[in-house]
Motif scaffolding. Structure first.
Motif, PDB file in Angstrom:
ATOM      1  N   GLN A  76      -8.627   2.982  -0.341  1.00 35.95           N
ATOM      2  CA  GLN A  76      -8.033   4.297  -0.505  1.00 35.95           C
ATOM      3  C   GLN A  76      -7.108   4.422   0.975  1.00 35.95           C
ATOM      4  O   GLN A  76      -5.613   4.870   0.528  1.00 35.95           O
ATOM      5  CB  GLN A  76      -9.025   5.411  -0.299  1.00 35.95           C
ATOM      6  CG  GLN A  76      -8.360   6.740  -0.726  1.00 35.95           C
ATOM      7  CD  GLN A  76      -9.315   7.720  -0.859  1.00 35.95           C
ATOM      8  OE1 GLN A  76     -10.163   7.891  -0.055  1.00 35.95           O
ATOM      9  NE2 GLN A  76      -9.350   8.420  -1.823  1.00 35.95           N
ATOM     10  N   LYS A 127       6.515   4.701   0.883  1.00 36.39           N
ATOM     11  CA  LYS A 127       7.131   4.905  -0.473  1.00 36.39           C
ATOM     12  C   LYS A 127       7.944   6.158  -0.198  1.00 36.39           C
ATOM     13  O   LYS A 127       9.123   6.388  -0.682  1.00 36.39           O
ATOM     14  CB  LYS A 127       6.556   4.668  -1.689  1.00 36.39           C
ATOM     15  CG  LYS A 127       6.262   3.373  -2.133  1.00 36.39           C
ATOM     16  CD  LYS A 127       5.457   3.297  -3.328  1.00 36.39           C
ATOM     17  CE  LYS A 127       5.022   1.779  -3.666  1.00 36.39           C
ATOM     18  NZ  LYS A 127       4.132   1.797  -4.942  1.00 36.39           N
ATOM     19  N   SER A 163     -10.084   6.347  -8.599  1.00 30.87           N
ATOM     20  CA  SER A 163     -10.706   5.242  -8.195  1.00 30.87           C
ATOM     21  C   SER A 163     -11.818   5.334  -7.441  1.00 30.87           C
ATOM     22  O   SER A 163     -12.524   6.355  -7.521  1.00 30.87           O
ATOM     23  CB  SER A 163      -9.688   4.539  -7.184  1.00 30.87           C
ATOM     24  OG  SER A 163      -9.782   5.293  -5.951  1.00 30.87           O
ATOM     25  N   MET A 171       1.944   4.504  -0.389  1.00 27.38           N
ATOM     26  CA  MET A 171       2.528   5.809  -0.876  1.00 27.38           C
ATOM     27  C   MET A 171       3.290   6.513   0.486  1.00 27.38           C
ATOM     28  O   MET A 171       4.221   6.838   0.093  1.00 27.38           O
ATOM     29  CB  MET A 171       1.321   6.771  -1.329  1.00 27.38           C
ATOM     30  CG  MET A 171       0.986   6.505  -2.897  1.00 27.38           C
ATOM     31  SD  MET A 171       0.017   7.829  -3.666  1.00 27.38           S
ATOM     32  CE  MET A 171      -1.719   6.742  -3.505  1.00 27.38           C
ATOM     33  N   THR A 209       6.318   8.555 -11.114  1.00 27.81           N
ATOM     34  CA  THR A 209       5.659   7.364 -10.690  1.00 27.81           C
ATOM     35  C   THR A 209       4.674   7.699  -9.587  1.00 27.81           C
ATOM     36  O   THR A 209       3.442   7.173  -9.633  1.00 27.81           O
ATOM     37  CB  THR A 209       6.481   6.151 -10.317  1.00 27.81           C
ATOM     38  OG1 THR A 209       7.374   5.917 -11.163  1.00 27.81           O
ATOM     39  CG2 THR A 209       6.020   5.114  -9.660  1.00 27.81           C
ATOM     40  N   LEU A 210       4.662   8.540  -8.712  1.00 34.28           N
ATOM     41  CA  LEU A 210       4.013   8.992  -7.518  1.00 34.28           C
ATOM     42  C   LEU A 210       3.016   9.801  -8.302  1.00 34.28           C
ATOM     43  O   LEU A 210       1.801   9.421  -7.851  1.00 34.28           O
ATOM     44  CB  LEU A 210       4.656  10.058  -6.783  1.00 34.28           C
ATOM     45  CG  LEU A 210       3.985  10.353  -5.454  1.00 34.28           C
ATOM     46  CD1 LEU A 210       3.621   9.346  -4.611  1.00 34.28           C
ATOM     47  CD2 LEU A 210       4.952  11.164  -4.709  1.00 34.28           C
ATOM     48  N   HIS A 248      -3.863   2.152  -0.042  1.00 42.27           N
ATOM     49  CA  HIS A 248      -2.998   2.849  -0.946  1.00 42.27           C
ATOM     50  C   HIS A 248      -2.339   3.946  -0.325  1.00 42.27           C
ATOM     51  O   HIS A 248      -1.112   4.028  -0.754  1.00 42.27           O
ATOM     52  CB  HIS A 248      -3.785   3.322  -2.161  1.00 42.27           C
ATOM     53  CG  HIS A 248      -4.638   2.196  -2.824  1.00 42.27           C
ATOM     54  ND1 HIS A 248      -5.761   2.188  -3.679  1.00 42.27           N
ATOM     55  CD2 HIS A 248      -4.230   1.076  -3.150  1.00 42.27           C
ATOM     56  CE1 HIS A 248      -6.044   1.052  -4.165  1.00 42.27           C
ATOM     57  NE2 HIS A 248      -5.076   0.421  -3.951  1.00 42.27           N
ATOM     58  N   GLU A 250       1.635   9.503 -11.149  1.00 42.78           N
ATOM     59  CA  GLU A 250       0.641   8.318 -11.881  1.00 42.78           C
ATOM     60  C   GLU A 250      -0.257   7.533 -10.855  1.00 42.78           C
ATOM     61  O   GLU A 250      -1.374   7.505 -10.994  1.00 42.78           O
ATOM     62  CB  GLU A 250       1.753   7.335 -12.832  1.00 42.78           C
ATOM     63  CG  GLU A 250       2.186   7.745 -13.874  1.00 42.78           C
ATOM     64  CD  GLU A 250       3.320   6.881 -14.381  1.00 42.78           C
ATOM     65  OE1 GLU A 250       3.458   5.784 -13.885  1.00 42.78           O
ATOM     66  OE2 GLU A 250       4.097   7.202 -15.329  1.00 42.78           O
ATOM     67  N   GLN A 251       0.409   7.209  -9.630  1.00 45.21           N
ATOM     68  CA  GLN A 251      -0.371   6.658  -8.783  1.00 45.21           C
ATOM     69  C   GLN A 251      -1.462   7.636  -8.064  1.00 45.21           C
ATOM     70  O   GLN A 251      -2.643   7.178  -7.961  1.00 45.21           O
ATOM     71  CB  GLN A 251       0.529   6.016  -7.406  1.00 45.21           C
ATOM     72  CG  GLN A 251       1.389   5.034  -7.869  1.00 45.21           C
ATOM     73  CD  GLN A 251       2.498   4.691  -6.952  1.00 45.21           C
ATOM     74  OE1 GLN A 251       2.902   5.429  -6.042  1.00 45.21           O
ATOM     75  NE2 GLN A 251       3.353   3.565  -7.144  1.00 45.21           N
ATOM     76  N   GLU A 305      -4.214   7.657 -10.380  1.00 42.21           N
ATOM     77  CA  GLU A 305      -5.045   6.275 -10.262  1.00 42.21           C
ATOM     78  C   GLU A 305      -6.058   6.558  -9.244  1.00 42.21           C
ATOM     79  O   GLU A 305      -7.166   6.140  -9.255  1.00 42.21           O
ATOM     80  CB  GLU A 305      -4.167   5.019 -10.294  1.00 42.21           C
ATOM     81  CG  GLU A 305      -3.458   4.946 -11.842  1.00 42.21           C
ATOM     82  CD  GLU A 305      -2.493   3.662 -11.541  1.00 42.21           C
ATOM     83  OE1 GLU A 305      -2.310   3.142 -10.273  1.00 42.21           O
ATOM     84  OE2 GLU A 305      -1.565   3.529 -12.319  1.00 42.21           O
ATOM     85  N   GLU A 306      -5.622   7.002  -8.340  1.00 39.36           N
ATOM     86  CA  GLU A 306      -6.042   7.149  -6.919  1.00 39.36           C
ATOM     87  C   GLU A 306      -7.449   8.169  -7.147  1.00 39.36           C
ATOM     88  O   GLU A 306      -8.573   7.755  -6.618  1.00 39.36           O
ATOM     89  CB  GLU A 306      -5.274   7.536  -5.757  1.00 39.36           C
ATOM     90  CG  GLU A 306      -5.984   7.334  -4.493  1.00 39.36           C
ATOM     91  CD  GLU A 306      -6.251   6.018  -4.088  1.00 39.36           C
ATOM     92  OE1 GLU A 306      -7.353   5.831  -3.483  1.00 39.36           O
ATOM     93  OE2 GLU A 306      -5.577   5.125  -4.416  1.00 39.36           O
TER      94      GLU A 306
END
Length: 95
Positions: free
Chosen positions: A77, A87, A70, A84, A59-60, A80, A62-63, A66-67
């Motif tokens: 940013q 998390k 972006s 992170m 999941t990290l 986001h 994938e994030q 995406e970043e």
């Protein structure tokens, strides 16, 4: 992925990080943020392809992907990245 491949992938990542560090002397300051995000994504991809992943790491990654794709809006940013960091801190406390 076998150990030799992992070593080679990690050496490529180290090379990327060193050349990125050198480039920061001649590049705009914000490139450093992108390069750290990019290096993180590359490392997470190596972990995944080497069987060292789990749901959180996937999941990290994938994030991070995406970043990387972006719009480079500094405020968005930063938000986001703050999310992170929280998390990751929570995950590390639970491990």
């Amino acid at each position: 992925m076998e150990l030799t491949e992992i070593k080679n992938e990690l050496l490529l990542l180290v090379s990327y990080m060193i050349t990125s560090a050198r480039g920061l002397y001649d590049e705009p300051e914000e490139y450093g943020i992108f390069r750290l995000i990019d290096a993180t994504g590359r490392l997470l991809a190596i972990m995944e392809s080497s069987g060292m992943s789990d749901d959180f790491i996937a999941t990290l990654r994938e994030q991070i992907d995406e970043e990387r794709e972006s719009s480079m809006d500094d405020d968005a940013q930063k938000r986001h990245l703050d999310m992170m960091v929280l998390k990751i801190a929570k995950e590390l406390q639970n491990r």
